[in-house]
Design an enzyme around this catalytic site. Structure first.
Site, mmCIF file in Angstrom:
data_model
loop_
_atom_site.group_PDB
_atom_site.id
_atom_site.type_symbol
_atom_site.label_atom_id
_atom_site.label_comp_id
_atom_site.label_asym_id
_atom_site.label_seq_id
_atom_site.Cartn_x
_atom_site.Cartn_y
_atom_site.Cartn_z
ATOM 1 N N SER A 1 0.832 -1.201 0.000
ATOM 2 C CA SER A 1 0.000 0.000 0.000
ATOM 3 C C SER A 1 0.870 1.256 0.000
ATOM 4 C CB SER A 1 -0.964 -0.048 1.189
ATOM 5 O OG SER A 1 -1.988 0.900 1.072
ATOM 6 N N ALA A 2 0.791 2.085 1.050
ATOM 7 C CA ALA A 2 1.652 3.261 1.120
ATOM 8 C C ALA A 2 3.116 2.864 1.077
ATOM 9 C CB ALA A 2 1.361 4.041 2.405
#
Length: 313
Positions: free
Chosen positions: A156-157
């Site tokens: 994700s991030a």
């Protein structure tokens, strides 16, 4: 809108329901402290412990302005082929050394590589480029400290940060040996493809993404900044061998496809897997869902292969 009742099986629905019992749909409307508290409680509830033969040590990286906490995982059956630098997910607002603790331990067990988990600075206390600078500093530290190839991985991030570091260091004396990006947010164009089709997907919506993006930018114009958005980079040549794994029921799915297509078009090695019936954050379902378990095995295998300098795709 997709019929998620048909796309998603019972095991993943049970995972979604359990997740939402900790971290409700309206969480982005809550205070940062409340978001972090519920996220931490959720991660703790899903924590699967360490595999046998894996240990961890907490330390930190000294920079000119601050310390970056890290956790180093080691296996009783080590491999010196590479070291893995892992950057965690959480929308740049949530997470840390505890949130992905068991994931990193299992990657260590499955590959034999030492895994370094990076506790980069979070939004809103530190907006862009703080997280990127910490990820880059951790990569440079790993290269200098280990004297062996470094593989970048993250979800994700954290997948965004891994890609940003890959772009920034591809011409370094010791560039990354590979990158494995797990449902990464690479800042593709909103309003089309998976961003439109899965705008209201379970566990991650476009509304959530807009919130995280605005919080991270902190008012800066990041439209052409590849240290924020890897997909806006004008050059995709000389990137390391790349494996991107996305979830079918996730607004971010197309980011992985587009990114791999650009790496391949520039002459690099890239492979994209879009996991059927899975949702954003499914790493936490790897012990309760057969689909998530198979995907995690694919992730660990990709890290192991790229760390050995192999390309089996």
């Amino acid at each position: 809108m997709p019929d998620y009742r048909k796309l998603i099986d019972a095991e993943i629905w049970a995972f979604i329901d359990r997740t939402n019992s900790f971290y409700p749909v309206d969480a982005v409307d809550r205070t940062i402290e409340e978001q972090r508290r519920t996220y931490d409680e959720m991660c703790k509830a899903f924590h699967a412990g360490y595999p046998a033969g894996v240990s961890a040590q907490d330390t930190s990286i000294e920079t000119s302005t601050h310390k970056i906490p890290i956790r180093i995982y080691r296996s009783e059956e080590p491999s010196d082929d590479a070291v893995v630098l892992y950057t965690h997910g959480g929308g740049f607002i949530l997470g840390g050394l505890e949130s992905h603790d068991d994931v990193c331990a299992e990657i260590c067990k499955g590959t034999g590589f030492e895994v370094v988990s990076v506790d980069y600075r979070l939004v809103p206390e530190f907006t862009h480029p703080a997280a990127y600078e910490d990820a880059l500093a951790a990569f440079e530290w790993a290269v200098a400290t280990y004297g062996r190839p470094v593989l970048l991985a993250g979800d994700s991030a954290g997948g965004n940060l891994a890609a940003c570091v890959s772009h920034a260091t591809r011409q370094a004396e010791h560039p990354p040996i590979g990158q494995v990006l797990i449902y990464p947010g690479l800042c593709g164009q909103l309003g089309r493809g998976s961003y439109l089709e899965h705008a209201d997907a379970p566990l991650l919506s476009v509304r959530d993404m807009d919130y995280y993006r605005e919080m991270r930018a902190g008012g800066l114009n990041v439209d052409t900044d590849p240290t924020f958005a890897p997909l806006v980079d004008e050059e995709f040549a000389r990137l390391p061998p790349t494996v991107v794994i996305t979830a079918e029921c996730d607004p971010l799915a197309d980011d992985g496809q587009i990114y791999c297509e650009r790496v391949s078009a520039a002459g690099g090695k890239a492979r994209w897997f879009n996991e059927a019936g899975l949702v954003h954050g499914y790493l936490r379902a790897r012990h309760s869902s057969e689909r998530a378990s198979q995907s995690f095995s694919r992730i660990v295998g990709a890290i192991r292969d790229l760390g050995r300098g192999e390309w089996p795709y």
